[in-house]
Design an enzyme around this catalytic site. Structure first.
Site, PDB file in Angstrom:
ATOM      1  N   HIS B  15      -3.814  31.268  33.047  1.00 15.05           N
ATOM      2  CA  HIS B  15      -4.324  30.241  33.594  1.00 15.05           C
ATOM      3  C   HIS B  15      -4.740  30.396  35.022  1.00 15.05           C
ATOM      4  O   HIS B  15      -5.172  29.663  36.284  1.00 15.05           O
ATOM      5  CB  HIS B  15      -3.526  28.698  33.829  1.00 15.05           C
ATOM      6  CG  HIS B  15      -3.954  27.892  32.871  1.00 15.05           C
ATOM      7  ND1 HIS B  15      -2.764  27.026  32.544  1.00 15.05           N
ATOM      8  CD2 HIS B  15      -3.971  28.419  31.741  1.00 15.05           C
ATOM      9  CE1 HIS B  15      -3.441  26.283  31.102  1.00 15.05           C
ATOM     10  NE2 HIS B  15      -3.869  27.301  30.741  1.00 15.05           N
ATOM     11  N   GLY B  18      -7.620  34.628  39.568  1.00 16.46           N
ATOM     12  CA  GLY B  18      -7.526  35.608  39.987  1.00 16.46           C
ATOM     13  C   GLY B  18      -7.335  36.888  39.158  1.00 16.46           C
ATOM     14  O   GLY B  18      -8.276  37.169  38.956  1.00 16.46           O
ATOM     15  N   LYS B  19      -6.508  36.621  37.739  1.00 16.16           N
ATOM     16  CA  LYS B  19      -6.384  37.792  36.695  1.00 16.16           C
ATOM     17  C   LYS B  19      -7.697  37.014  35.523  1.00 16.16           C
ATOM     18  O   LYS B  19      -8.463  38.116  35.533  1.00 16.16           O
ATOM     19  CB  LYS B  19      -5.483  36.960  35.780  1.00 16.16           C
ATOM     20  CG  LYS B  19      -4.274  37.566  36.783  1.00 16.16           C
ATOM     21  CD  LYS B  19      -3.160  37.494  35.488  1.00 16.16           C
ATOM     22  CE  LYS B  19      -1.505  37.345  36.441  1.00 16.16           C
ATOM     23  NZ  LYS B  19      -0.306  37.409  35.502  1.00 16.16           N
ATOM     24  N   ASP B  75       2.274  40.634  31.583  1.00 13.20           N
ATOM     25  CA  ASP B  75       3.822  40.396  32.074  1.00 13.20           C
ATOM     26  C   ASP B  75       3.043  41.339  33.056  1.00 13.20           C
ATOM     27  O   ASP B  75       2.962  42.621  32.865  1.00 13.20           O
ATOM     28  CB  ASP B  75       4.099  40.064  31.227  1.00 13.20           C
ATOM     29  CG  ASP B  75       5.141  38.666  32.399  1.00 13.20           C
ATOM     30  OD1 ASP B  75       5.000  38.309  32.648  1.00 13.20           O
ATOM     31  OD2 ASP B  75       6.323  38.749  31.832  1.00 13.20           O
ATOM     32  N   PHE B 159       0.443  39.543  48.110  1.00 15.27           N
ATOM     33  CA  PHE B 159       0.831  38.393  47.644  1.00 15.27           C
ATOM     34  C   PHE B 159       2.639  39.138  47.272  1.00 15.27           C
ATOM     35  O   PHE B 159       2.256  40.518  46.889  1.00 15.27           O
ATOM     36  CB  PHE B 159      -0.323  37.557  47.112  1.00 15.27           C
ATOM     37  CG  PHE B 159      -0.465  38.384  45.415  1.00 15.27           C
ATOM     38  CD1 PHE B 159      -1.629  38.602  45.510  1.00 15.27           C
ATOM     39  CD2 PHE B 159       0.264  39.088  44.476  1.00 15.27           C
ATOM     40  CE1 PHE B 159      -1.836  39.381  43.907  1.00 15.27           C
ATOM     41  CE2 PHE B 159      -0.075  38.926  43.162  1.00 15.27           C
ATOM     42  CZ  PHE B 159      -1.002  39.689  43.114  1.00 15.27           C
ATOM     43  N   TYR B 161       5.620  40.622  46.365  1.00 13.02           N
ATOM     44  CA  TYR B 161       6.580  40.976  46.981  1.00 13.02           C
ATOM     45  C   TYR B 161       5.777  42.652  47.457  1.00 13.02           C
ATOM     46  O   TYR B 161       6.353  43.658  48.050  1.00 13.02           O
ATOM     47  CB  TYR B 161       8.199  42.165  45.790  1.00 13.02           C
ATOM     48  CG  TYR B 161       8.360  41.024  45.246  1.00 13.02           C
ATOM     49  CD1 TYR B 161       9.581  41.060  46.022  1.00 13.02           C
ATOM     50  CD2 TYR B 161       7.597  40.032  44.464  1.00 13.02           C
ATOM     51  CE1 TYR B 161      10.587  39.421  45.475  1.00 13.02           C
ATOM     52  CE2 TYR B 161       8.591  39.231  43.748  1.00 13.02           C
ATOM     53  CZ  TYR B 161      10.171  38.936  44.435  1.00 13.02           C
ATOM     54  OH  TYR B 161      10.954  38.240  43.320  1.00 13.02           O
ATOM     55  N   LYS B 182      -5.614  49.419  47.459  1.00 14.24           N
ATOM     56  CA  LYS B 182      -4.496  49.017  46.526  1.00 14.24           C
ATOM     57  C   LYS B 182      -4.952  49.467  44.456  1.00 14.24           C
ATOM     58  O   LYS B 182      -3.892  49.892  44.202  1.00 14.24           O
ATOM     59  CB  LYS B 182      -4.256  47.543  46.996  1.00 14.24           C
ATOM     60  CG  LYS B 182      -2.935  46.945  45.889  1.00 14.24           C
ATOM     61  CD  LYS B 182      -2.304  45.997  45.969  1.00 14.24           C
ATOM     62  CE  LYS B 182      -1.724  44.787  45.049  1.00 14.24           C
ATOM     63  NZ  LYS B 182      -1.755  43.513  44.507  1.00 14.24           N
ATOM     64  N   HIS B 187      -0.274  48.808  39.528  1.00 12.91           N
ATOM     65  CA  HIS B 187      -0.341  48.909  37.940  1.00 12.91           C
ATOM     66  C   HIS B 187      -0.627  48.052  36.523  1.00 12.91           C
ATOM     67  O   HIS B 187      -0.974  49.109  35.325  1.00 12.91           O
ATOM     68  CB  HIS B 187       1.524  48.179  38.275  1.00 12.91           C
ATOM     69  CG  HIS B 187       0.989  46.938  38.841  1.00 12.91           C
ATOM     70  ND1 HIS B 187       0.660  46.580  40.045  1.00 12.91           N
ATOM     71  CD2 HIS B 187       1.597  45.721  38.405  1.00 12.91           C
ATOM     72  CE1 HIS B 187       1.156  45.528  40.865  1.00 12.91           C
ATOM     73  NE2 HIS B 187       1.999  44.682  39.836  1.00 12.91           N
ATOM     74  N   ARG B 188      -1.823  46.811  37.008  1.00 15.05           N
ATOM     75  CA  ARG B 188      -2.059  46.591  36.476  1.00 15.05           C
ATOM     76  C   ARG B 188      -4.157  47.353  35.654  1.00 15.05           C
ATOM     77  O   ARG B 188      -3.785  46.985  34.521  1.00 15.05           O
ATOM     78  CB  ARG B 188      -2.604  45.738  36.957  1.00 15.05           C
ATOM     79  CG  ARG B 188      -2.792  44.045  35.916  1.00 15.05           C
ATOM     80  CD  ARG B 188      -2.800  42.960  36.118  1.00 15.05           C
ATOM     81  NE  ARG B 188      -2.090  42.221  35.909  1.00 15.05           N
ATOM     82  CZ  ARG B 188      -1.250  41.294  37.159  1.00 15.05           C
ATOM     83  NH1 ARG B 188      -2.280  41.620  38.894  1.00 15.05           N
ATOM     84  NH2 ARG B 188      -0.693  40.820  37.729  1.00 15.05           N
TER      85      ARG B 188
END
Lengths: 201, 201
Positions: B15, B18-19, B75, B159, B161, B182, B187-188
């Protein structure tokens, strides 16, 4: 044809000689050498999962972790609709005797008794292949052979529950088929083909 | 380049706007349309898994099952070595307030306190992508950004950490980097690239 992910060697996490031969043959045309985990003295982890996928994954993860190489494992069994998927991951254990030997006549009789009151005889042989890479990719492929449970058992080829399983599209049991005939319906071949198509060609 | 597995549409089980934007942009060159699960009124299952992989898989499986289409879910979180991988799958929950709002200053302070006695500051942002198909293929891809936890927090981009994480190979925190900078460490993005290489090109 592009060979996309280049795996030169894959650890096969099994002690079963039949599976080692079968997968070596299947992977040869892809230029992949299959190394049997027992030749490296790898322990097989206990199959504590609650599904074919869980069990295949935990075997492949353990072999990948011990060796640093891509590792393949499979788990398979017979899933009977009227028994909510039983014997499923317990397919081999249903046949186990106190002395550790397997008695599939006993297992097939148990299956027949469990189905006594059920008009629904549909079932599927299911195989799940798990491939785990050191880069922490995990790939799962399911293959299914849909069919019916029959009684009494027929045929003396194959193994396990083959004498009581007739695949859709045929009238013979798996145990009445030659290896070549059975290959057409094979759940393990279908899972392998899905792997090949997704990752290799 | 062969587009091997032809997915015309993939359900994205999230939901998070951004993703949805990020994955739509990433999949566009592959000719894949991303359909956000919320446009179909799909419920998101509870994230009851014990790993990033478990949680990504259970979201993707649920979306695939409801729609009959291939489904993607992710995740991710921060795994700190000296804390045995915490906050890990609880990265967002560490920031949750009683009113449901997220307070990452509080979460970063909690992290700093937990690390007080530890000389080992190594950590990784980890993302796992799960792609599940109606043919019951399941693919998992992990991407990692390795780095160090620093204190005090620096920067106001990003956003979570980001203000306390400096990736190896740089001196800026993720929160001091532009989105483009970035992206190099993301990682994504690494998980997505692994997926693209394994399944598409």
């Amino acid at each position: 044809m592009t060979d996309k992910i280049i795996f030169e060697k894959i650890i096969l996490a099994t002690h079963n000689q039949g599976k080692i031969r079968e997968f070596s043959r299947l992977f040869a045309p892809l230029g992949v050498e299959i190394i049997a985990s027992h030749t490296l003295n790898l322990e097989e982890p206990e199959e504590t999962g609650s599904s074919f996928s869980d069990n295949a994954l935990l075997k492949a993860r353990a072999a990948c972790k011990s060796t640093g190489l891509p590792a393949l494992a499979d788990d398979s069994g017979l899933a009977v609709t009227a028994l909510n998927g039983a014997p499923g991951i317990y397919s081999a254990r249903w046949a186990e005797q106190q002395d550790g030997q397997k008695d599939f006549i006993k297992a097939m009789t148990k299956l027949h008794d469990a189905l006594a009151d059920s008009p629904d005889r549909s079932a599927a042989f299911v195989a799940v292949l798990a491939l785990v890479t050191p880069e922490r990719q995990e790939h799962l492929f399911e293959g299914r052979a849909e069919g019916e449970i029959i009684w009494p058992p027929r045929g003396d080829q194959g193994f396990g529950y083959d004498p009581v399983f007739v695949p859709h599209g045929d009238t013979k049991t798996f145990a009445e088929m030659s290896a070549t005939e059975k290959q057409i319906f094979s759940h393990r071949a279908k899972a392998f083909n899905a792997l090949r198509e997704a990752l290799f060609i």
